[in-house]
Write an enzyme that holds these catalytic residues in place. Structure first.
Site: not given
Length: 175
Positions: A13, A73, A145
């Site tokens: 991420d 992502e 996160d």
């Protein structure tokens, strides 16, 4: 009947301040938590140094956990063009490091990740964290996160697993 092989997936991420990472093992339909964490940069350092910290941190994770595949992502544009550009740079580092390490890399929109993990594309962070803990017993998710990165890995496991089964069926392969 042959034993199922295990595939290790690294989920990322990306963010310039915090890049979350999560590693899971996938054996058939079974998901197992391996590790998670986040790479943090110092906002007072210049951009090039912060990108270097992300590069080195992701490379350290790859060396430590030896994933077979990676998932990142995708970045969506937000209201601040400067923030969007910096986030894109962090994502570029994540894609570059994983590709240079020889890993197949897939990208997933946040909405697809949330839908895959929670069942709705508009889930909030708390819902994602809760479902990650449910789907990966033993994971404590060290940060939001890291939970998001594990969610990306879970999404990839579901998506890539389906692709593998379809291809195996087309080719007549039994695992």
């Amino acid at each position: 009947m042959t034993a199922l092989s295990t595939i290790r997936v690294l989920g990322l991420d990306p963010g310039l301040r915090h890049t979350g990472w999560g590693v899971i093992d996938v054996t058939g339909n079974r998901l197992s938590f391996v590790a998670d964490g986040a790479i943090h940069t110092n906002e007072k350092q210049d951009l090039s140094r912060r990108l270097e910290v992300l590069h080195d941190g992701i490379l350290d994770v790859i060396r430590a956990w030896t994933p077979d595949e990676a998932a990142v992502e995708e970045t969506l544009a937000n209201k601040n063009p400067s923030s969007t550009l910096k986030l894109g740079m962090a994502r570029g580092i994540a894609l570059l490091v994983t590709a240079r390490a020889g890993l197949p890399v897939e990208q997933y929109l946040p909405m697809i990740v949330k839908k895959s993990v929670v069942g709705t594309g508009h889930a909030d962070k708390a819902q994602v964290q809760h479902m990650v803990r449910m789907l990966l017993p033993g994971s404590q998710t060290t940060s939001a996160d890291a939970a998001d990165a594990l969610a990306v890995a879970i999404c990839h496991a579901h998506t890539a697993g389906t692709k593998r089964r379809v291809l195996d069926g087309m080719l007549g392969v039994r695992r």
